[in-house]
Enzyme design. Structure first.
Site, PDB file in Angstrom:
ATOM      1  N   GLN A  27     -19.221 -38.411 -33.823  1.00 59.08           N
ATOM      2  CA  GLN A  27     -17.779 -38.351 -34.065  1.00 59.08           C
ATOM      3  C   GLN A  27     -17.438 -37.024 -34.761  1.00 59.08           C
ATOM      4  O   GLN A  27     -16.430 -36.390 -34.468  1.00 59.08           O
ATOM      5  CB  GLN A  27     -17.355 -39.550 -34.926  1.00 59.08           C
ATOM      6  CG  GLN A  27     -15.870 -39.755 -35.033  1.00 59.08           C
ATOM      7  CD  GLN A  27     -15.197 -40.075 -33.704  1.00 59.08           C
ATOM      8  OE1 GLN A  27     -15.844 -40.542 -32.774  1.00 59.08           O
ATOM      9  NE2 GLN A  27     -13.919 -39.784 -33.606  1.00 59.08           N
ATOM     10  N   GLU A  84      -0.391 -57.381 -30.377  1.00 61.17           N
ATOM     11  CA  GLU A  84      -1.125 -58.250 -31.293  1.00 61.17           C
ATOM     12  C   GLU A  84      -0.402 -58.159 -32.628  1.00 61.17           C
ATOM     13  O   GLU A  84       0.491 -57.343 -32.803  1.00 61.17           O
ATOM     14  CB  GLU A  84      -2.592 -57.821 -31.322  1.00 61.17           C
ATOM     15  CG  GLU A  84      -3.193 -58.095 -29.942  1.00 61.17           C
ATOM     16  CD  GLU A  84      -4.659 -57.781 -29.772  1.00 61.17           C
ATOM     17  OE1 GLU A  84      -5.254 -57.176 -30.665  1.00 61.17           O
ATOM     18  OE2 GLU A  84      -5.195 -58.143 -28.710  1.00 61.17           O
ATOM     19  N   ASN A 104     -13.401 -48.856 -36.641  1.00 62.44           N
ATOM     20  CA  ASN A 104     -12.609 -48.261 -37.729  1.00 62.44           C
ATOM     21  C   ASN A 104     -11.948 -49.297 -38.636  1.00 62.44           C
ATOM     22  O   ASN A 104     -11.648 -49.016 -39.785  1.00 62.44           O
ATOM     23  CB  ASN A 104     -11.575 -47.276 -37.173  1.00 62.44           C
ATOM     24  CG  ASN A 104     -10.553 -47.929 -36.289  1.00 62.44           C
ATOM     25  OD1 ASN A 104     -10.800 -48.998 -35.730  1.00 62.44           O
ATOM     26  ND2 ASN A 104      -9.398 -47.314 -36.152  1.00 62.44           N
ATOM     27  N   GLU A 163      -5.226 -52.383 -26.634  1.00 64.97           N
ATOM     28  CA  GLU A 163      -4.652 -51.533 -27.669  1.00 64.97           C
ATOM     29  C   GLU A 163      -5.542 -50.306 -27.710  1.00 64.97           C
ATOM     30  O   GLU A 163      -6.709 -50.388 -28.076  1.00 64.97           O
ATOM     31  CB  GLU A 163      -4.643 -52.296 -28.999  1.00 64.97           C
ATOM     32  CG  GLU A 163      -3.512 -51.846 -29.902  1.00 64.97           C
ATOM     33  CD  GLU A 163      -3.913 -50.681 -30.759  1.00 64.97           C
ATOM     34  OE1 GLU A 163      -3.508 -49.550 -30.414  1.00 64.97           O
ATOM     35  OE2 GLU A 163      -4.630 -50.878 -31.735  1.00 64.97           O
ATOM     36  N   CYS A 219      -6.083 -45.535 -35.296  1.00 61.42           N
ATOM     37  CA  CYS A 219      -5.303 -45.236 -34.092  1.00 61.42           C
ATOM     38  C   CYS A 219      -3.856 -44.961 -34.458  1.00 61.42           C
ATOM     39  O   CYS A 219      -3.114 -44.401 -33.670  1.00 61.42           O
ATOM     40  CB  CYS A 219      -5.451 -46.306 -33.032  1.00 61.42           C
ATOM     41  SG  CYS A 219      -5.151 -47.919 -33.634  1.00 61.42           S
TER      42      CYS A 219
END
Ligand code: UN1
Length: 497
Positions: free
Chosen positions: A333, A466, A155, A252, A286
């Protein structure tokens, strides 16, 4: 590579562009049209092994290269990214579908991160501190870990790899990079830019493909640490494998991000912000806003406004400048999103707008789904609990601030959240009560900047961050140094006179 109009990705191992052992390939499709776009190596464990060996061979020289010199290559990388921003953005839109404005933003995030972290080449601070003994110096320094494995999603095909690879490199690690199988072209373009900037052979290696190289990388005894961004399901498997080998893993993972909207919120602002947070990147962030928690007084007007905007969003090929929302990344998806909407209907949510596939004229082969607003969502429903990763936002109701916090916190994830209000008391209570790694006030749930820590609490992550300077902690370990210049034995904790 001189141009990114290429449609064939290759692996990059020990400074050489190559196919997978055995020559297997993954066929790539342009999600906007469904047409075949190109291909990439379907790598196997043997390719990963070659890449890890190359990274291990390159490590001694790279770690001995002074960090400011390592950073010079990164500054050049940032400059090349600036120069090539447009062609990189176009490549990325063709490969994974999000609109050009957003793929430009993705490259910009990689540029921002690369400039920011290159500056660390002249810092990478440790600290000096007094010793408890006379004539004794004490300080600590960061040390690289060795060859690290980087596994990234589709993404943010350039931004997320940059968050991991650039800090890993400035800290003196070498890297084996396994991008998502859907976005090897963007990954190869990013690696080619680092190569052009002067990164020595073997310091960064690229292995394209799916589960097999991913698993081989995580299990390879030569890999000193793994940084993973992706689903919670896969992330926890990665963590288990790393735990078995006793190596560090930075995770993550998923999100189920919520925005609270109170009575006093500015409805125009909320509508703009949540349309962007829910439907930007076709909901495939996300950090995407997938729940709105509204007070009873504001909910009806808010649902109307959101639905109206969703209905009017121009959905189509992201390369067309008029397009506001692109396709999903793949047919699979889209099927997942469709299934969730069906599930929501079955659970009693009301589909206010959208809810089905779209086929814009001339783009019938693309993977489009209508921007969807669900109302009358309740906290226990699966559509209110599980990450959908598509253009679907559910509206819930909360009568009090306390109830709103309970709804926001009542999921397994904890990445991002927001509150819309002019009430400073409510805003501060939200900042305090919400259990997410990122909290916004009067802004949607997306849009994190590179110089602040990025990551989430609970099932979103495993405590690492991060972004920000905190990323340096993921890619280094500490060495404490004691230099005794007293010329005699001084026993710490024992000799106290
Ligand atoms: C992601 O969706 O995995 O904060 C990353 C944001 C972006 C990064 C999203 N800067 O929305």
């Amino acid at each position: 590579m001189s141009t990114f109009e290429v449609t064939t990705a290759r692996n990059y191992i020990a400074g050489r562009w190559t196919g997978a052992t055995g020559g297997a390939v993954v066929v790539l499709h342009n999600p906007a049209t469904g047409a075949v776009l190109g291909e990439a190596p379907a790598s196997a464990a043997a390719d990963v092994d070659a890449a890890v060996r190359a990274a291990a061979d390159a490590w001694p020289r790279w770690r001995a290269t002074p960090a400011p010199r390592r950073a010079e290559i990164l500054y050049r990388t940032a400059e090349l990214l600036v120069r090539r921003k447009e062609e990189l953005a176009r490549l990325m839109t063709r490969e994974m579908g999000k609109v050009l404005a957003e793929t430009r933003g993705d490259v910009q995030e990689a540029i921002d991160m690369t400039y920011f972290i290159a500056g660390e080449g002249r810092r990478l601070h440790g600290y000096t501190t007094p010793s408890e003994m006379p004539r004794k110096a004490a300080y600590c320094v960061r040390q690289p870990l060795g060859p690290v494995g980087v596994i990234t999603p589709w993404n943010f095909p350039m931004a997320i790899p940059s968050w991991k690879i650039v800090p890993a490199l400035v800290c003196g690690n070498t890297v084996v990079f396994k991008p998502a199988p859907q976005t090897p072209l963007s990954a190869a373009a990013f690696v080619a830019i680092l190569e052009e900037a002067g990164l020595p052979a073997g310091v960064l290696n690229l292995v394209c493909g799916g589960d097999e190289p991913g698993r081989a990388l995580v299990e390879h005894p030569g890999v000193a640490m793994v940084s993973f961004t992706g689903s919670t399901e896969v992330g926890l498997q990665v963590a288990a494998r790393c735990a078995a080998r006793g190596v560090r893993v930075s995770l993550e993972m998923g999100g189920k991000n919520a925005a609270i909207v109170l009575d006093d919120a500015d409805l125009d602002l909320v509508t703009d912000a949540l349309t962007w947070a829910a439907f930007g990147t076709t909901g495939q962030r996300c950090t995407a806003c997938s729940r709105v928690v509204a007070t009873p007084a504001i909910r009806p007007a808010l649902v109307d406004r959101l639905a109206d905007r969703a209905r009017r969003l121009r959905v189509g090929d992201g390369l067309d400048p008029a397009t506001e929302m692109g396709p999903l990344v793949s047919d699979a998806q889209r099927a997942r999103v469709e299934q969730y909407v069906g599930l929501g209907r079955g659970e009693g949510a009301r589909v206010v707008v959208g809810g089905g596939r779209l086929a814009p004229p001339g783009l019938e082969g693309g993977f489009y789904f209508a921007p969807t607003v669900l109302d009358e969502v309740r906290p226990g429903m699966r559509v209110a609990q599980e990450e959908i990763f598509g253009p679907v936002v559910g509206v819930l109701e909360a009568r009090t601030l306390g109830e709103a916090f309970e709804v926001v916190n009542g999921v397994r994830y904890g990445l991002s959240a927001s509150i819309f209000t002019r009430d400073v008391f409510a805003a501060h209570r939200a900042i305090e009560e919400i259990r997410t790694g990122i909290v916004y006030v009067n802004h949607g749930t997306t849009g994190a900047e590179v110089h602040l820590p990025f990551g989430g609490m609970r099932d979103t992550g495993n405590g690492h961050r991060e972004g920000g300077l905190q990323v340096l902690d993921a890619f280094t370990e500490w060495k404490s140094v004691y230099i005794d210049y007293s010329g005699r034995l001084q026993r710490a904790q024992i000799d106290r006179d």
